[in-house]
Write a protein that holds these residues in place. Structure first.
Motif, PDB file in Angstrom:
ATOM      1  N   SER A 169      -1.455  13.526   4.695  1.00  0.00           N
ATOM      2  CA  SER A 169      -3.514  13.738   4.732  1.00  0.00           C
ATOM      3  C   SER A 169      -2.550  15.011   4.205  1.00  0.00           C
ATOM      4  O   SER A 169      -2.010  16.084   4.738  1.00  0.00           O
ATOM      5  CB  SER A 169      -3.371  13.278   5.385  1.00  0.00           C
ATOM      6  N   GLU A 225      -5.282   9.175  -0.497  1.00  0.00           N
ATOM      7  CA  GLU A 225      -5.464   8.438  -1.577  1.00  0.00           C
ATOM      8  C   GLU A 225      -4.593   7.701  -1.290  1.00  0.00           C
ATOM      9  O   GLU A 225      -3.558   7.742  -1.319  1.00  0.00           O
ATOM     10  CB  GLU A 225      -5.653   9.078  -3.256  1.00  0.00           C
ATOM     11  N   CYS A 226      -5.210   6.307  -1.471  1.00  0.00           N
ATOM     12  CA  CYS A 226      -3.912   5.144  -1.219  1.00  0.00           C
ATOM     13  C   CYS A 226      -4.007   4.072  -2.262  1.00  0.00           C
ATOM     14  O   CYS A 226      -4.862   4.270  -2.846  1.00  0.00           O
ATOM     15  CB  CYS A 226      -4.163   4.749  -0.184  1.00  0.00           C
ATOM     16  N   CYS A 273       0.508   5.766  -0.513  1.00  0.00           N
ATOM     17  CA  CYS A 273      -0.176   6.583   0.138  1.00  0.00           C
ATOM     18  C   CYS A 273       0.078   8.093  -0.104  1.00  0.00           C
ATOM     19  O   CYS A 273       1.176   7.910  -0.098  1.00  0.00           O
ATOM     20  CB  CYS A 273      -1.467   6.446   1.103  1.00  0.00           C
ATOM     21  N   ARG A 324      -9.222   7.137  -1.020  1.00  0.00           N
ATOM     22  CA  ARG A 324      -8.722   6.611   0.652  1.00  0.00           C
ATOM     23  C   ARG A 324      -9.331   6.666   2.139  1.00  0.00           C
ATOM     24  O   ARG A 324     -10.565   6.954   2.237  1.00  0.00           O
ATOM     25  CB  ARG A 324      -9.967   8.464   0.465  1.00  0.00           C
ATOM     26  N   THR A 362      -7.952   3.104  -5.888  1.00  0.00           N
ATOM     27  CA  THR A 362      -7.343   3.972  -5.510  1.00  0.00           C
ATOM     28  C   THR A 362      -7.779   4.787  -5.168  1.00  0.00           C
ATOM     29  O   THR A 362      -9.118   4.805  -5.200  1.00  0.00           O
ATOM     30  CB  THR A 362      -6.781   5.017  -6.364  1.00  0.00           C
ATOM     31  N   ASP A 370      -8.116   1.859   3.391  1.00  0.00           N
ATOM     32  CA  ASP A 370      -7.522   0.647   3.144  1.00  0.00           C
ATOM     33  C   ASP A 370      -7.859   0.125   1.632  1.00  0.00           C
ATOM     34  O   ASP A 370      -9.147  -0.622   1.617  1.00  0.00           O
ATOM     35  CB  ASP A 370      -6.685  -0.172   4.201  1.00  0.00           C
ATOM     36  N   LYS A 377       0.919  -1.132   0.138  1.00  0.00           N
ATOM     37  CA  LYS A 377       0.332  -0.469   0.100  1.00  0.00           C
ATOM     38  C   LYS A 377       0.863   1.293  -0.388  1.00  0.00           C
ATOM     39  O   LYS A 377       1.627   1.385   0.828  1.00  0.00           O
ATOM     40  CB  LYS A 377      -0.940   0.298   1.034  1.00  0.00           C
ATOM     41  N   ARG A 384      -7.414  11.625   4.462  1.00  0.00           N
ATOM     42  CA  ARG A 384      -7.019  11.213   4.146  1.00  0.00           C
ATOM     43  C   ARG A 384      -6.413  11.154   2.592  1.00  0.00           C
ATOM     44  O   ARG A 384      -7.100  11.621   2.075  1.00  0.00           O
ATOM     45  CB  ARG A 384      -7.252   9.487   4.042  1.00  0.00           C
TER      46      ARG A 384
END
Length: 155
Positions: A104, A111-112, A101, A130, A128, A132, A99, A109
């Motif tokens: 923040s 985007e991951c 990201c 915000r 993709t 997990d 992961k 948060r």
């Protein structure tokens, strides 16, 4: 109670910067870097030969170099200039964490997304978001497909 004043408190910015510095320091410790006192650029080249650095470590080194040369021209604080950078998330072996990201920003948060741990390339089909994206689900499938194709070629 927060009354939605869009400004950021300098204390929070300082804490956020301290967290980033600590993460970077921890990653450097895990990768076996030594950073005591003043940093001698020529000395650091001797301590870490380039061919032994993983792609994630090399990318992290490049970002850290950019951060170290950044000028802070105004009162916005140091973090404002970091938001545009992607700081790679490397594991203790120097591979990319599944992961990755963005930072923040203003309490939201970043985007991951999911990447292949060996090369950092985005895993197709993984979201993709915000939060997990549950990358372990997508990498497991991806990895099994690669192994299956490799096994078929070997027959």
């Amino acid at each position: 109670m927060n009354h939605g004043g869009g400004g950021r408190k300098p204390v929070k910015t300082g804490k956020e910067l301290a967290v980033i510095r600590e993460k970077v320091n921890e990653q450097q410790r895990q990768m076996g870097k030594v950073n005591k006192g003043h940093h001698n650029h020529e000395e650091s080249k001797k301590l870490r030969p380039s061919p032994l650095r993983t792609p994630c470590q090399q990318e992290l080194d490049q970002v850290l170099e950019r951060i170290s040369t950044m000028r802070l021209p105004d009162e916005r604080g140091p973090l404002e200039h970091l938001y545009s950078l992607h700081i790679p998330n490397c594991d203790k072996h120097g591979n990319y964490n599944l992961k990755q990201c963005k930072m923040s920003v203003n309490g939201q948060r970043g985007e991951c997304w999911c990447v292949n741990p060996n090369n950092g390339k985005v895993i197709q089909g993984a979201p993709t978001i915000r939060g997990d994206p549950e990358c372990h689900l997508f990498y497991t499938v991806h990895e099994q497909e690669d192994r299956g194709a490799h096994a078929l070629r070997g027959q």
